[in-house]
Design a protein around this motif. Structure first.
Motif, PDB file in Angstrom:
ATOM      1  N   ALA A 181       0.140  15.189  -6.287  1.00  0.00           N
ATOM      2  CA  ALA A 181       0.697  16.533  -6.076  1.00  0.00           C
ATOM      3  C   ALA A 181       0.230  17.488  -7.174  1.00  0.00           C
ATOM      4  O   ALA A 181      -0.101  18.644  -6.894  1.00  0.00           O
ATOM      5  CB  ALA A 181       2.221  16.459  -6.020  1.00  0.00           C
ATOM      6  N   GLU A 182       0.192  16.990  -8.416  1.00  0.00           N
ATOM      7  CA  GLU A 182      -0.292  17.823  -9.535  1.00  0.00           C
ATOM      8  C   GLU A 182      -1.738  18.264  -9.312  1.00  0.00           C
ATOM      9  O   GLU A 182      -2.139  19.339  -9.740  1.00  0.00           O
ATOM     10  CB  GLU A 182      -0.209  17.051 -10.854  1.00  0.00           C
ATOM     11  CG  GLU A 182       1.183  16.927 -11.412  1.00  0.00           C
ATOM     12  CD  GLU A 182       1.187  16.142 -12.718  1.00  0.00           C
ATOM     13  OE1 GLU A 182       0.170  16.169 -13.450  1.00  0.00           O
ATOM     14  OE2 GLU A 182       2.215  15.505 -13.001  1.00  0.00           O
ATOM     15  N   LEU A 183      -2.501  17.426  -8.657  1.00  0.00           N
ATOM     16  CA  LEU A 183      -3.910  17.726  -8.407  1.00  0.00           C
ATOM     17  C   LEU A 183      -4.129  18.462  -7.082  1.00  0.00           C
ATOM     18  O   LEU A 183      -5.256  18.741  -6.702  1.00  0.00           O
ATOM     19  CB  LEU A 183      -4.727  16.432  -8.424  1.00  0.00           C
ATOM     20  CG  LEU A 183      -4.732  15.678  -9.755  1.00  0.00           C
ATOM     21  CD1 LEU A 183      -5.374  14.305  -9.590  1.00  0.00           C
ATOM     22  CD2 LEU A 183      -5.469  16.493 -10.817  1.00  0.00           C
ATOM     23  N   GLY A 184      -3.039  18.718  -6.369  1.00  0.00           N
ATOM     24  CA  GLY A 184      -3.149  19.415  -5.087  1.00  0.00           C
ATOM     25  C   GLY A 184      -3.659  18.536  -3.960  1.00  0.00           C
ATOM     26  O   GLY A 184      -4.193  19.028  -2.974  1.00  0.00           O
ATOM     27  N   ILE A 185      -3.481  17.231  -4.102  1.00  0.00           N
ATOM     28  CA  ILE A 185      -3.931  16.295  -3.068  1.00  0.00           C
ATOM     29  C   ILE A 185      -2.743  15.923  -2.201  1.00  0.00           C
ATOM     30  O   ILE A 185      -1.720  15.430  -2.686  1.00  0.00           O
ATOM     31  CB  ILE A 185      -4.547  15.025  -3.702  1.00  0.00           C
ATOM     32  CG1 ILE A 185      -5.741  15.400  -4.571  1.00  0.00           C
ATOM     33  CG2 ILE A 185      -4.929  14.015  -2.622  1.00  0.00           C
ATOM     34  CD1 ILE A 185      -6.264  14.262  -5.427  1.00  0.00           C
ATOM     35  N   GLU A 186      -2.883  16.172  -0.920  1.00  0.00           N
ATOM     36  CA  GLU A 186      -1.808  15.861   0.014  1.00  0.00           C
ATOM     37  C   GLU A 186      -1.888  14.387   0.430  1.00  0.00           C
ATOM     38  O   GLU A 186      -2.970  13.866   0.704  1.00  0.00           O
ATOM     39  CB  GLU A 186      -1.956  16.753   1.255  1.00  0.00           C
ATOM     40  CG  GLU A 186      -0.804  16.663   2.211  1.00  0.00           C
ATOM     41  CD  GLU A 186      -0.964  17.630   3.371  1.00  0.00           C
ATOM     42  OE1 GLU A 186      -0.605  17.241   4.500  1.00  0.00           O
ATOM     43  OE2 GLU A 186      -1.473  18.746   3.145  1.00  0.00           O
ATOM     44  N   LEU A 224       0.828  -1.211   0.000  1.00  0.00           N
ATOM     45  CA  LEU A 224       0.000   0.000   0.000  1.00  0.00           C
ATOM     46  C   LEU A 224       0.857   1.253   0.000  1.00  0.00           C
ATOM     47  O   LEU A 224       0.571   2.226  -0.698  1.00  0.00           O
ATOM     48  CB  LEU A 224      -0.938   0.006   1.210  1.00  0.00           C
ATOM     49  CG  LEU A 224      -2.168  -0.864   1.111  1.00  0.00           C
ATOM     50  CD1 LEU A 224      -2.912  -0.880   2.448  1.00  0.00           C
ATOM     51  CD2 LEU A 224      -3.095  -0.386   0.016  1.00  0.00           C
ATOM     52  N   ASP A 225       1.937   1.227   0.778  1.00  0.00           N
ATOM     53  CA  ASP A 225       2.830   2.373   0.847  1.00  0.00           C
ATOM     54  C   ASP A 225       3.509   2.602  -0.508  1.00  0.00           C
ATOM     55  O   ASP A 225       3.621   3.742  -0.981  1.00  0.00           O
ATOM     56  CB  ASP A 225       3.866   2.173   1.954  1.00  0.00           C
ATOM     57  CG  ASP A 225       4.683   3.431   2.179  1.00  0.00           C
ATOM     58  OD1 ASP A 225       4.078   4.492   2.446  1.00  0.00           O
ATOM     59  OD2 ASP A 225       5.926   3.363   2.058  1.00  0.00           O
ATOM     60  N   ALA A 226       3.950   1.513  -1.149  1.00  0.00           N
ATOM     61  CA  ALA A 226       4.585   1.632  -2.466  1.00  0.00           C
ATOM     62  C   ALA A 226       3.590   2.198  -3.488  1.00  0.00           C
ATOM     63  O   ALA A 226       3.951   3.032  -4.329  1.00  0.00           O
ATOM     64  CB  ALA A 226       5.116   0.268  -2.917  1.00  0.00           C
ATOM     65  N   TYR A 227       2.352   1.759  -3.420  1.00  0.00           N
ATOM     66  CA  TYR A 227       1.316   2.249  -4.337  1.00  0.00           C
ATOM     67  C   TYR A 227       1.075   3.745  -4.116  1.00  0.00           C
ATOM     68  O   TYR A 227       1.008   4.536  -5.068  1.00  0.00           O
ATOM     69  CB  TYR A 227       0.039   1.436  -4.120  1.00  0.00           C
ATOM     70  CG  TYR A 227      -1.095   1.782  -5.050  1.00  0.00           C
ATOM     71  CD1 TYR A 227      -0.988   1.580  -6.423  1.00  0.00           C
ATOM     72  CD2 TYR A 227      -2.291   2.288  -4.555  1.00  0.00           C
ATOM     73  CE1 TYR A 227      -2.028   1.874  -7.287  1.00  0.00           C
ATOM     74  CE2 TYR A 227      -3.340   2.593  -5.412  1.00  0.00           C
ATOM     75  CZ  TYR A 227      -3.200   2.384  -6.769  1.00  0.00           C
ATOM     76  OH  TYR A 227      -4.233   2.687  -7.612  1.00  0.00           O
ATOM     77  N   ALA A 228       0.971   4.142  -2.847  1.00  0.00           N
ATOM     78  CA  ALA A 228       0.762   5.561  -2.538  1.00  0.00           C
ATOM     79  C   ALA A 228       1.951   6.397  -3.008  1.00  0.00           C
ATOM     80  O   ALA A 228       1.779   7.511  -3.520  1.00  0.00           O
ATOM     81  CB  ALA A 228       0.531   5.735  -1.036  1.00  0.00           C
ATOM     82  N   THR A 229       3.154   5.865  -2.873  1.00  0.00           N
ATOM     83  CA  THR A 229       4.355   6.572  -3.328  1.00  0.00           C
ATOM     84  C   THR A 229       4.329   6.734  -4.849  1.00  0.00           C
ATOM     85  O   THR A 229       4.663   7.788  -5.377  1.00  0.00           O
ATOM     86  CB  THR A 229       5.625   5.812  -2.886  1.00  0.00           C
ATOM     87  OG1 THR A 229       5.639   5.756  -1.449  1.00  0.00           O
ATOM     88  CG2 THR A 229       6.891   6.500  -3.371  1.00  0.00           C
ATOM     89  N   ALA A 230       3.909   5.684  -5.541  1.00  0.00           N
ATOM     90  CA  ALA A 230       3.830   5.751  -7.002  1.00  0.00           C
ATOM     91  C   ALA A 230       2.800   6.782  -7.473  1.00  0.00           C
ATOM     92  O   ALA A 230       2.977   7.415  -8.511  1.00  0.00           O
ATOM     93  CB  ALA A 230       3.487   4.370  -7.567  1.00  0.00           C
ATOM     94  N   LEU A 231       1.726   6.956  -6.714  1.00  0.00           N
ATOM     95  CA  LEU A 231       0.678   7.921  -7.082  1.00  0.00           C
ATOM     96  C   LEU A 231       0.980   9.343  -6.612  1.00  0.00           C
ATOM     97  O   LEU A 231       0.307  10.290  -7.023  1.00  0.00           O
ATOM     98  CB  LEU A 231      -0.667   7.477  -6.496  1.00  0.00           C
ATOM     99  CG  LEU A 231      -1.270   6.195  -7.060  1.00  0.00           C
ATOM    100  CD1 LEU A 231      -2.567   5.857  -6.328  1.00  0.00           C
ATOM    101  CD2 LEU A 231      -1.526   6.327  -8.554  1.00  0.00           C
ATOM    102  N   ALA A 232       1.990   9.509  -5.770  1.00  0.00           N
ATOM    103  CA  ALA A 232       2.276  10.820  -5.162  1.00  0.00           C
ATOM    104  C   ALA A 232       2.480  11.932  -6.186  1.00  0.00           C
ATOM    105  O   ALA A 232       1.929  13.027  -6.008  1.00  0.00           O
ATOM    106  CB  ALA A 232       3.470  10.707  -4.218  1.00  0.00           C
ATOM    107  N   PRO A 233       3.249  11.729  -7.279  1.00  0.00           N
ATOM    108  CA  PRO A 233       3.413  12.827  -8.243  1.00  0.00           C
ATOM    109  C   PRO A 233       2.094  13.274  -8.873  1.00  0.00           C
ATOM    110  O   PRO A 233       1.841  14.473  -9.017  1.00  0.00           O
ATOM    111  CB  PRO A 233       4.360  12.229  -9.305  1.00  0.00           C
ATOM    112  CG  PRO A 233       5.090  11.130  -8.600  1.00  0.00           C
ATOM    113  CD  PRO A 233       4.104  10.579  -7.605  1.00  0.00           C
ATOM    114  N   MET A 234       1.245  12.319  -9.236  1.00  0.00           N
ATOM    115  CA  MET A 234      -0.054  12.662  -9.824  1.00  0.00           C
ATOM    116  C   MET A 234      -0.915  13.396  -8.788  1.00  0.00           C
ATOM    117  O   MET A 234      -1.581  14.386  -9.107  1.00  0.00           O
ATOM    118  CB  MET A 234      -0.780  11.400 -10.297  1.00  0.00           C
ATOM    119  CG  MET A 234      -2.085  11.688 -11.003  1.00  0.00           C
ATOM    120  SD  MET A 234      -3.063  10.224 -11.403  1.00  0.00           S
ATOM    121  CE  MET A 234      -1.887   9.166 -12.203  1.00  0.00           C
TER     122      MET A 234
END
Length: 142
Positions: free
Chosen positions: A89-94, A77-87
């Motif tokens: 961030a672009e959407l302003g989601i913390e 789950l942590d790896a998945y969240a890390t992979a989605l982090a750039p997208m």
């Protein structure tokens, strides 16, 4: 089951929500099937509510949780969240401080109390609730 009801309606047993003995009795007396939500209740509270409903109607059901430990892999789950982090961030989601959702986890007290809750329900009385439904946790391959 529905063909035996005057009104083909089954009240949703909403654990942690508005379900209570009075609502189950009212639904059953109106011709539907009133349901008690026993998921988050202690054995004593569940027994008392069954008695309260039985005093008002004989046509009702009880919904029980069949708990299971959360089968998710925290590292995955942590790896998945890390992979989605750039997208994100672009959407302003913390990113939350913890990727794991507390909503998908079964409270540990339900897992450890299931044997007691199940035995109490089965041995409740000479006349168990006429209808029982089960809400199961996530299914994981064994």
């Amino acid at each position: 089951m529905l063909d035996t009801l005057c009104v083909p309606l089954i009240q949703a047993p909403m654990a942690g929500g508005p379900s209570n003995a009075a609502l189950a009795v009212a639904v059953s007396q109106a011709g539907g099937l009133g349901m008690l939500a026993a998921g988050y209740k202690t054995v004593e509270a569940m027994a008392a509510e069954i008695d309260d409903v039985r005093a008002g109607t004989l046509n009702f059901g009880v919904n029980l949780f069949v708990p299971e430990a959360d089968p998710s892999d925290p590292e995955a789950l942590d790896a998945y969240a890390t992979a989605l982090a750039p997208m994100a961030a672009e959407l302003g989601i913390e990113r939350p401080s913890q990727a794991r959702s507390t909503m998908i986890s079964t409270p540990p007290r339900l897992i450890t109390s299931w044997p007691t809750r199940s035995r109490s329900f089965r041995s409740r009385s000479v006349c168990p609730p006429p209808t029982t439904s089960l809400a199961c946790g996530p299914w994981a391959p064994r």
